[in-house]
Design an enzyme around this catalytic site. Sequence first.
Site, short mmCIF file in Angstrom:
data_model
loop_
_atom_site.label_atom_id
_atom_site.label_comp_id
_atom_site.label_asym_id
_atom_site.label_seq_id
_atom_site.Cartn_x
_atom_site.Cartn_y
_atom_site.Cartn_z
N ASN A 137 0.75 -0.97 0.01
CA ASN A 137 0.00 0.02 0.05
C ASN A 137 1.15 1.36 -0.08
O ASN A 137 0.61 2.20 -0.84
CB ASN A 137 -0.92 0.17 1.32
N ARG A 162 -10.42 -4.52 -13.94
CA ARG A 162 -9.57 -5.34 -13.44
C ARG A 162 -9.96 -6.87 -13.26
O ARG A 162 -11.28 -7.06 -12.93
CB ARG A 162 -8.99 -5.18 -12.06
N ARG A 217 -4.57 1.29 -13.06
CA ARG A 217 -3.28 1.74 -12.73
C ARG A 217 -2.66 0.49 -12.22
O ARG A 217 -3.24 -0.39 -11.51
CB ARG A 217 -3.23 2.75 -11.53
N HIS A 240 -14.79 2.87 -15.26
CA HIS A 240 -14.55 2.14 -14.16
C HIS A 240 -15.85 1.50 -13.96
O HIS A 240 -16.12 0.83 -12.56
CB HIS A 240 -14.15 3.18 -12.95
N TYR A 267 -12.62 -9.45 -1.23
CA TYR A 267 -13.43 -8.14 -1.15
C TYR A 267 -15.13 -8.08 -1.09
O TYR A 267 -15.43 -9.09 -1.90
CB TYR A 267 -13.18 -7.36 -2.68
N ARG A 295 -13.95 2.90 4.48
CA ARG A 295 -12.77 2.25 4.80
C ARG A 295 -11.56 2.83 4.80
O ARG A 295 -10.75 2.69 5.77
CB ARG A 295 -12.72 0.94 3.94
N HIS A 354 -15.18 -3.14 -0.08
CA HIS A 354 -15.21 -2.40 -1.28
C HIS A 354 -16.61 -2.09 -1.75
O HIS A 354 -16.68 -1.29 -2.87
CB HIS A 354 -14.48 -3.55 -2.22
#
Length: 695
Positions: free
Chosen positions: A49, A382, A412, A442, A475, A572, A600
């Site tokens: 992270n 993703r 990314r 997205h 998630y 979160r 998430h």
Amino acid sequence: MADTLLRQHDFMNREISWLSFNDRILDLADSPRIPLLERANFLKITQSNLDEWYMIRVANLIREVNSGDKHPDKSGMAPNTQLNQVRKLVKKQLKRQNKIWTKLKNCFENLGIKILDYQKLTDDEKSYADSYFETTISPLIEIELLPKDLPWPEMENGDMYFIVDMVSSSDQTKHIFAHFKLPSLERLLKFKDQSNQFILLEQIIKAHYQDIISTKFKGRFLAQSIYLYRILKDMDIRSLPKDSDNTEQAVEIAIEKREASPVIFLAMDANAPSKVLKTLTHALSVNPLNTFHISGDWDYDFISPLCKKITDNNQINTEKLHFKRHSPHHLSELEDEHIFEQIQKKDYLLHHPYDSYDAITNFFQQAAVNPSVTEIYITIYRTSKNSPIVKALADAAKNGKTVHALIEVKARFDEEHNIEIADYLRGTGVNVYTSFPDLKIHSKMALVVIEEGDQKIELAHLATGNYNEITAKSYTDFSFFTSQKKYCTDIKRIFKFIEGKKELPSKLNKLVIAPNMLRSKLQHEIKRTIKKNQEGEKSEIWIKCNSFSDYKIIKELYKASSKGVRIHLLIRGLTTAIPLLPNVSRHLHIHSIVGRLLEHSRIYIFKTGGSFRCFLSSADMMPRNLDRRIETLFPIEDEELKKRIYKIFERMWDDRTQSYTKKSDGSYTKRISNKNAQKYLPIQEQFLIEAEKGK
């Protein structure tokens, strides 16, 4: 509340808020309530992270400072002030990581698992390590003399290197430096006859560095000392040229340029003297203020292999070293060939990972083989390396179906992977789209079109999370299936824009999209809630997302709070909103849940009187999501499904063992101490147990 009452210090700095979030994950690594191997994994997560955040967010700050930008953010901090504060907090966090690793090593040792220091090896152990050095490590070392003048050889982002301080054999006053990369071997060596004892490669290399120099340079130099160091580069791909005809090609060029980006972070052994540090900072052109000295073992990429070796070791009972495994709830009617008929009968809501992700995978696999399916639409941001969904899309195209796939090649650190997927799918006949240079897509949405005789049936899938069956196990996200025509029509209209055939729609039947609709929709809902509250209907706002830093939306929530609307923010990660400020956010409360699962899902609920409006979304409340991305907000209108979402949110809000409360000074406190937390079951654990029982 008048705008004049909204002072700059009513907002927290984004980067400081993010560091606070990473500290909450470090709490998990430091918690005796968490199983040992899971604690180790959380430690590794905090490093990955921190790396990503530094390479993107701190890189932006450094760029702003270097350009002379002095504009303060909404917290009143100019870039230089932010950067100085960030450096202090990063040093503190790196130090804390190191302390926690020391604790974890002691815990491992209590189990008979030792990570040894070379100097403390027995003669037999040294002999084994020395032999491994001679046969395996040494042949892979490619050492270079470092020139006095720039440039130095290009170095790999994130990799570990050694710098060796040497003197000439003929003139011992003349210092020369050499460096080499840590060989691409597993960093942990397990001793042959002792299955629970390990040593890090750098320990072995440091014990043999003088031999390395003597051998490689044939006695011309004498090695005096050796130090480990690691760099991070500015890895942000900033906006692509708007006139680019080929987004994919533009991203590939940007990736190549990224490898030659400037160094913005230098970590090294704490005992390295100033002359070595000065040499490195000069050669790497890195600001000495962006250097960090770390003691003991560091760079925790060896933790995952270590945990796997321990788990695979039959001599150790590892059951209590991991979180207890639970089986997800399976909706059998969505996991066979009749899934399409079931979705036509009613809407379905799945809460992952408590509800199995097999239903979503099955949706695409059945679409690939069902002879009545003619078209498939999907957006992929993703996905996993060997995605069964990607394979299903390829199979569908091979079976003669028309497949429209948006692959977001600007996701990314997934850019190269997504370009590979795009190439693969094109090769199978899929119509692949790769969005626009200045706009990420997205949204998580899919559509299956079925033609049976004269009848055309459309089935939609909308989600808060990615089409990734691996991350769906860890998630928390929502999936929504529907055959309602208005949802399906909206998805097709959005795809017309993705395919370049239409303008971005300004109005849709059910869906609300960014960047042209979502912000105004949320502002409208907040204002409507305020109005209802003033009319005597007790009103509340409930928002759950990953991050919340959009100044304009926070400002609207502050207004709602000042009018007596009670606001619950379950965030979160970072949030620049500050709760409980007099005359500003007195009725605004912020909780954060961190635990074994990554929270998430995005939920937006507006309660007025006895009713409420419920939305799920792919979007967090950040300027990038609202202004620079295609995001989707979709309503849940079925009363039973709405109640289910609200109940889930309500129970999460009441959690005490995994929750933190944000205070008016911007800090977070655990809602309950570790000691008292033993009495309560974490909410995620409750949901896992209930799912396993089929509740």
